[in-house]
Design an enzyme around this catalytic site. Structure first.
Site, short mmCIF file in Angstrom:
data_model
loop_
_atom_site.label_atom_id
_atom_site.label_comp_id
_atom_site.label_asym_id
_atom_site.label_seq_id
_atom_site.Cartn_x
_atom_site.Cartn_y
_atom_site.Cartn_z
N PHE A 102 0.85 -1.18 0.00
CA PHE A 102 0.00 0.00 0.00
C PHE A 102 0.89 1.24 0.00
CE2 PHE A 102 -2.36 3.52 1.80
CZ PHE A 102 -3.49 3.50 1.00
N ASP A 131 9.31 2.42 1.62
CA ASP A 131 8.17 3.17 2.11
C ASP A 131 8.07 2.89 3.61
OD1 ASP A 131 5.68 3.97 3.01
OD2 ASP A 131 4.63 3.44 1.15
N LYS A 171 2.93 9.49 8.20
CA LYS A 171 2.11 9.19 9.38
C LYS A 171 2.56 9.79 10.72
CE LYS A 171 -0.77 5.43 7.90
NZ LYS A 171 -0.51 5.03 6.52
C1 LIG Z 1 -0.75 5.30 5.10
C2 LIG Z 1 0.27 4.86 4.13
C3 LIG Z 1 0.48 5.55 2.93
C4 LIG Z 1 -0.38 6.70 2.48
O1 LIG Z 1 -0.29 7.79 3.30
P1 LIG Z 1 -1.35 9.01 3.12
O2 LIG Z 1 -0.84 10.05 4.08
O3 LIG Z 1 -2.69 8.47 3.47
O4 LIG Z 1 -1.27 9.44 1.71
C5 LIG Z 1 1.50 5.11 2.10
N1 LIG Z 1 2.27 4.06 2.44
C6 LIG Z 1 2.09 3.38 3.59
C7 LIG Z 1 2.98 2.23 3.91
C8 LIG Z 1 1.08 3.75 4.46
O5 LIG Z 1 0.87 3.05 5.57
#
Ligand SMILES: *Cc1c(COP(=O)(O)O)cnc(C)c1O
Length: 401
Positions: free
Chosen positions: A137, A222, A251
């Site tokens: 994700f 990420d 986050k």
């Molecule tokens: C939450 C998340 C995102 C997206 O972040 P947003 O601030 O909602 O755009 C991307 N990568 C990972 C691993 C996430 O947990």
């Protein structure tokens, strides 16, 4: 009272979210109160965001101190908190440079743009594909959802951005086969969050690093969910002794304030020349001052150590439940990023916990996800474990856990 607000919200707010019928008013540490005065212990932390708990008074003071001085001037100029935050971050990881933005998806956009432009600048015009992982994700903007290995986030939005290839997570042979002379980068989460708390194997990450070095391509981690102490280290890749060329954060960096960051080595960041990329709000003084305070507190209050300790204890208690109940198939995760895979849907368990004043989350339909504030205590963990024990036993003896 809540009902009234919920009805009003459901008329005027875009219905993109499936929400629980709770209207929250205030919080402190790991506790939240709704507008009816009901109290909840929070194991969600705004989805791994409020690592230092709710309404942290020190962050709040840092925020208002900066707000009294200066909100925003744009990136046409320098401001002190932005410099200090970038210095703090590069001082504690592989990176030399930071690009600030406002969300996780935006941080990944920056990473994807940087990886592509790097090879473009070298005259390698056909090298713009990125290999990403199944079940990953990376966010909801077009590039981020194109990089996400879950069909459900893309449905209805096609055609998506071209240039993403997907392979099974933790399978180095599939990855090696997918990397071609058109590949500019490999993108992955060291621990998949939305994908159901799935950890990379240590050897796998080492092999991925070696593969990227051999092919001369970039490795992007990420760490939007895993970063800022969530796994008991400042960044999850420290568990694996593997460093990326680019890392994305968001986050927990602002403990609830919107901030994203893309970090890169000097070499990897070279293609981000003046004018190459930009964000109006990126690294604005109020938010960077607050983020700097977040990071200061993490060090000053030994939050990482606490996270490791409570996380180990929490995991051992979840494993204790697994030994007692066949419905629990697997317990996984690291630090305070824990998952419990069930042989059945998790939603009824989430609701039963909520009735008992405990907030948990479920991802991939059957993985209970526990990502509480890192300041959670063993006593609060015990409360949840008693509650889960009750739910799995089907006794429902405790009114409030
Ligand atoms: C939450 C998340 C995102 C997206 O972040 P947003 O601030 O909602 O755009 C991307 N990568 C990972 C691993 C996430 O947990």
């Amino acid at each position: 009272m809540s009902k009234d607000y919920i009805q009003r919200a459901d008329k005027v707010v875009a219905s993109t979210y499936k929400r629980f019928p709770l209207v929250f008013e205030r919080g402190r540490g790991c506790t939240l109160w709704d507008i009816e005065g009901r109290q909840y212990t929070d194991f969600v932390a705004g989805i791994a965001v409020c690592n230092l708990g709710h309404a942290n008074p020190e962050i709040s003071r840092a925020l208002s101190r900066q707000a009294d001085k200066l909100f925003h001037v744009s990136n046409l100029f320098y401001t002190v908190p932005q410099v200090e935050l970038a210095e703090w971050l590069v001082g504690r990881c592989f990176a030399d440079r930071v690009f600030f933005c406002n969300s996780g998806a935006e941080a990944n956009e920056a990473a994807i743009k940087l990886a592509r432009k790097t090879f473009f600048d070298q005259g390698d015009f056909n090298r713009w594909r990125i290999v990403a992982m199944d079940q990953s994700f990376h966010g909801r903007t077009f590039a981020a959802l194109s990089a996400t290995g879950q069909q459900k986030v893309r449905e209805g939005f096609e055609p998506i951005l071209e240039g993403f290839d997907f392979v099974a997570f933790n399978d180095i042979e599939q990855l090696a086969a997918a990397v071609t002379d058109k590949t500019c980068a490999v993108l992955l989460e060291p621990v998949q969050g939305e994908g159901g708390i799935r950890c990379a194997d240590r050897q796998y990450l080492k092999d991925v690093r070696r593969l990227c070095d051999e092919k001369g391509i970039m490795l992007i981690f990420d760490e939007i969910q895993t970063g800022i102490g969530r796994t008991g280290k400042l960044f999850a890749h420290e568990h694996f002794d593997v460093q990326p060329d680019i890392m994305t954060l968001a986050k927990a960096l602002g403990n609830g304030l919107p901030i994203g960051a893309m970090l890169a080595t000097e070499k990897a960041a070279a293609a981000f020349t003046p004018g190459a990329h930009a964000s109006t709000f990126g690294g604005t003084p109020v938010i960077t001052a607050a983020a700097l305070e977040v990071l200061r507190i993490i060090e000053a209050e030994n939050i990482l150590e606490h996270c490791q300790k409570v996380g180990d204890y929490f995991k051992s208690r979840l494993e204790w439940l697994k030994d007692r109940y066949p419905v629990v198939e697997e317990v996984r995760g690291v630090g305070l990023m824990l998952g419990m895979k069930l042989s059945q849907k998790g939603a009824p368990v989430v609701e039963a916990c909520m009735d008992k004043g405990l907030l948990i989350n479920c991802t991939q339909e059957n993985v209970l996800r526990f990502v509480p504030p890192l300041v959670i205590t063993a006593e609060e963990v015990d409360r949840l474990v008693v509650c889960l024990d009750d739910i799995f036993a089907g006794t429902g003896t405790t009114e409030t856990c």
